[in-house]
Design a protein around this motif. Structure first.
Motif, PDB file in Angstrom:
ATOM      1  N   SER A  87       0.829  -1.209   0.000  1.00 33.79           N
ATOM      2  CA  SER A  87       0.000   0.000   0.000  1.00 33.79           C
ATOM      3  C   SER A  87       0.861   1.255   0.000  1.00 33.79           C
ATOM      4  N   CYS A  88       1.937   1.247   0.778  1.00 37.91           N
ATOM      5  CA  CYS A  88       2.823   2.408   0.836  1.00 37.91           C
ATOM      6  C   CYS A  88       3.551   2.613  -0.489  1.00 37.91           C
ATOM      7  N   THR A  89       4.019   1.522  -1.084  1.00 37.10           N
ATOM      8  CA  THR A  89       4.776   1.619  -2.334  1.00 37.10           C
ATOM      9  C   THR A  89       3.914   2.119  -3.486  1.00 37.10           C
ATOM     10  N   ILE A  90       2.707   1.599  -3.597  1.00 34.56           N
ATOM     11  CA  ILE A  90       1.804   2.021  -4.673  1.00 34.56           C
ATOM     12  C   ILE A  90       1.457   3.507  -4.540  1.00 34.56           C
ATOM     13  N   ALA A  91       1.133   3.913  -3.305  1.00 36.09           N
ATOM     14  CA  ALA A  91       0.806   5.321  -3.068  1.00 36.09           C
ATOM     15  C   ALA A  91       1.996   6.222  -3.385  1.00 36.09           C
ATOM     16  N   ALA A  92       3.195   5.791  -2.950  1.00 33.90           N
ATOM     17  CA  ALA A  92       4.402   6.589  -3.171  1.00 33.90           C
ATOM     18  C   ALA A  92       4.741   6.680  -4.656  1.00 33.90           C
ATOM     19  N   PHE A  93       4.532   5.588  -5.396  1.00 31.26           N
ATOM     20  CA  PHE A  93       4.812   5.584  -6.838  1.00 31.26           C
ATOM     21  C   PHE A  93       3.956   6.627  -7.558  1.00 31.26           C
ATOM     22  N   ILE A  94       2.665   6.617  -7.272  1.00 33.67           N
ATOM     23  CA  ILE A  94       1.743   7.550  -7.924  1.00 33.67           C
ATOM     24  C   ILE A  94       2.088   8.993  -7.551  1.00 33.67           C
ATOM     25  N   ALA A  95       2.367   9.214  -6.275  1.00 32.72           N
ATOM     26  CA  ALA A  95       2.678  10.564  -5.809  1.00 32.72           C
ATOM     27  C   ALA A  95       3.996  11.064  -6.381  1.00 32.72           C
ATOM     28  N   SER A  96       5.000  10.179  -6.481  1.00 28.71           N
ATOM     29  CA  SER A  96       6.298  10.569  -7.027  1.00 28.71           C
ATOM     30  C   SER A  96       6.178  10.969  -8.490  1.00 28.71           C
ATOM     31  N   LEU A  97       5.356  10.253  -9.225  1.00 28.12           N
ATOM     32  CA  LEU A  97       5.116  10.589 -10.630  1.00 28.12           C
ATOM     33  C   LEU A  97       4.515  11.990 -10.742  1.00 28.12           C
ATOM     34  N   GLN A 145      -3.107   0.792   9.996  1.00 29.30           N
ATOM     35  CA  GLN A 145      -1.727   0.754   9.521  1.00 29.30           C
ATOM     36  C   GLN A 145      -1.659   0.950   8.007  1.00 29.30           C
ATOM     37  N   LEU A 146      -2.583   0.327   7.299  1.00 25.62           N
ATOM     38  CA  LEU A 146      -2.614   0.461   5.843  1.00 25.62           C
ATOM     39  C   LEU A 146      -2.914   1.896   5.426  1.00 25.62           C
ATOM     40  N   LEU A 147      -3.854   2.523   6.124  1.00 24.23           N
ATOM     41  CA  LEU A 147      -4.202   3.907   5.814  1.00 24.23           C
ATOM     42  C   LEU A 147      -3.035   4.849   6.106  1.00 24.23           C
ATOM     43  N   LEU A 148      -2.367   4.635   7.243  1.00 24.35           N
ATOM     44  CA  LEU A 148      -1.217   5.465   7.600  1.00 24.35           C
ATOM     45  C   LEU A 148      -0.080   5.277   6.598  1.00 24.35           C
ATOM     46  N   ALA A 149       0.132   4.027   6.183  1.00 23.19           N
ATOM     47  CA  ALA A 149       1.186   3.746   5.212  1.00 23.19           C
ATOM     48  C   ALA A 149       0.893   4.432   3.878  1.00 23.19           C
ATOM     49  N   CYS A 150      -0.363   4.396   3.458  1.00 23.50           N
ATOM     50  CA  CYS A 150      -0.764   5.092   2.224  1.00 23.50           C
ATOM     51  C   CYS A 150      -0.550   6.593   2.350  1.00 23.50           C
ATOM     52  N   LEU A 151      -0.902   7.131   3.511  1.00 12.81           N
ATOM     53  CA  LEU A 151      -0.807   8.575   3.716  1.00 12.81           C
ATOM     54  C   LEU A 151       0.630   9.067   3.652  1.00 12.81           C
ATOM     55  N   PHE A 152       1.524   8.428   4.429  1.00  7.20           N
ATOM     56  CA  PHE A 152       2.898   8.942   4.378  1.00  7.20           C
ATOM     57  C   PHE A 152       3.589   8.517   3.081  1.00  7.20           C
ATOM     58  N   GLY A 153       3.097   7.448   2.434  1.00  3.86           N
ATOM     59  CA  GLY A 153       3.613   7.101   1.107  1.00  3.86           C
ATOM     60  C   GLY A 153       3.302   8.179   0.095  1.00  3.86           C
TER      61      GLY A 153
END
Length: 264
Positions: A87-97, A145-153
């Motif tokens: 969840s963190c990696t997917i969110a971070a990938f989209i945000a980084s793009l 935990q999943l929501l927090l991981a998405c958020l900081f990702g």
């Protein structure tokens, strides 16, 4: 003939300095993140004749290669929490793009003072809280935990695409402070997420022609060597060593951003 020799000599000297910086960056990044604080400014200093966007795109290749190698090294000895990691990696990938896309339209000088304040607070908290970086139970549900991981990702991923240096350290801080990981586990998870953010930014920069492959490929080789040694040392020495190294890198990050905010 003399002009050709001069060009080759200059190019070799530039490449040698870049490879040294890449090796050191890979070593630091594999332990606590923040290798970009060395690699990115060095590249901007050594190759001032190129556009900033091109140099940012170029350093993404060695960063991605080194982080990927460190990830593999950690994966052999650290048990990943896959739902949180995914969840963190997917969110971070989209945000980084998104951050990479906006890098040419947003003036990051307004962001750096905020980051500087956060880093000072992080350094003080880590120094005085001796249990920080020792695994702690947070009594959080899996959903939380999943929501927090998405958020900081999303937040850190966007930062990596937009600015970059220090991303690994911010990810480690988030995994430790928000989810209760120890430093070894946080470093391992952060590396995987950082692979995603580097890959996303690289997709954008390479698609727009902002990569100097003649510099990026040799730098990647040296970054990989540094990352391999750094990850091996981190796993050997454990949490106490990583905590000390984390403080050193955060302090260096503070100096870098303080320079950008007050002197540059």
């Amino acid at each position: 003939m003399q002009e050709i020799l001069t060009f080759v000599s200059t190019h070799f000297n530039e490449l040698a300095l870049l490879c040294i910086a890449a090796f050191a960056a890979g070593f630091i990044d594999a332990i606590v993140g923040g290798g970009g604080l060395l690699q990115t400014p060095a590249t901007l200093l050594i190759l001032p004749q190129y556009p900033v966007a091109t140099l940012l795109g170029t350093v993404k290749i060695p960063s991605l290669a080194g982080t990927a190698v460190a990830s593999v090294k950690y994966a052999k000895q650290v048990k990943f929490k896959l739902p949180i990691l995914a969840s963190c990696t997917i969110a971070a990938f989209i945000a980084s793009l998104s951050g990479a896309y906006l890098v040419s339209t947003i003036d990051n000088k307004h962001i750096k003072p905020i980051i500087l304040v956060v880093l000072v607070a992080v350094a003080l908290y880590t120094y005085f809280n001796k249990n920080f970086g020792v695994q702690q139970e947070k009594n959080q549900t899996v959903k939380k935990q999943l929501l927090l991981a998405c958020l900081f990702g999303l937040i850190i991923g966007f930062y990596d695409g937009l600015i970059g240096p220090g991303t690994g350290s911010f990810l480690i801080l988030a995994f430790v402070g928000i989810l209760g990981f120890d430093f070894v586990g946080a470093s391992a998870h952060a590396k995987i997420v950082n692979v995603g953010t580097n890959l996303a930014a690289l997709v954008y920069f390479s698609s727009t022609g902002h990569v100097l492959f003649e510099y990026a490929i040799p730098m990647a080789i040296f970054n990989v060597l540094g990352s391999f040694l750094g990850a091996k040392l981190a796993l050997l020495k454990g949490n106490k060593f990583i905590r000390i190294f984390f403080l050193i890198v955060v302090f260096g990050t503070i100096l870098r951003f303080a320079y950008d905010v007050f002197l540059k």
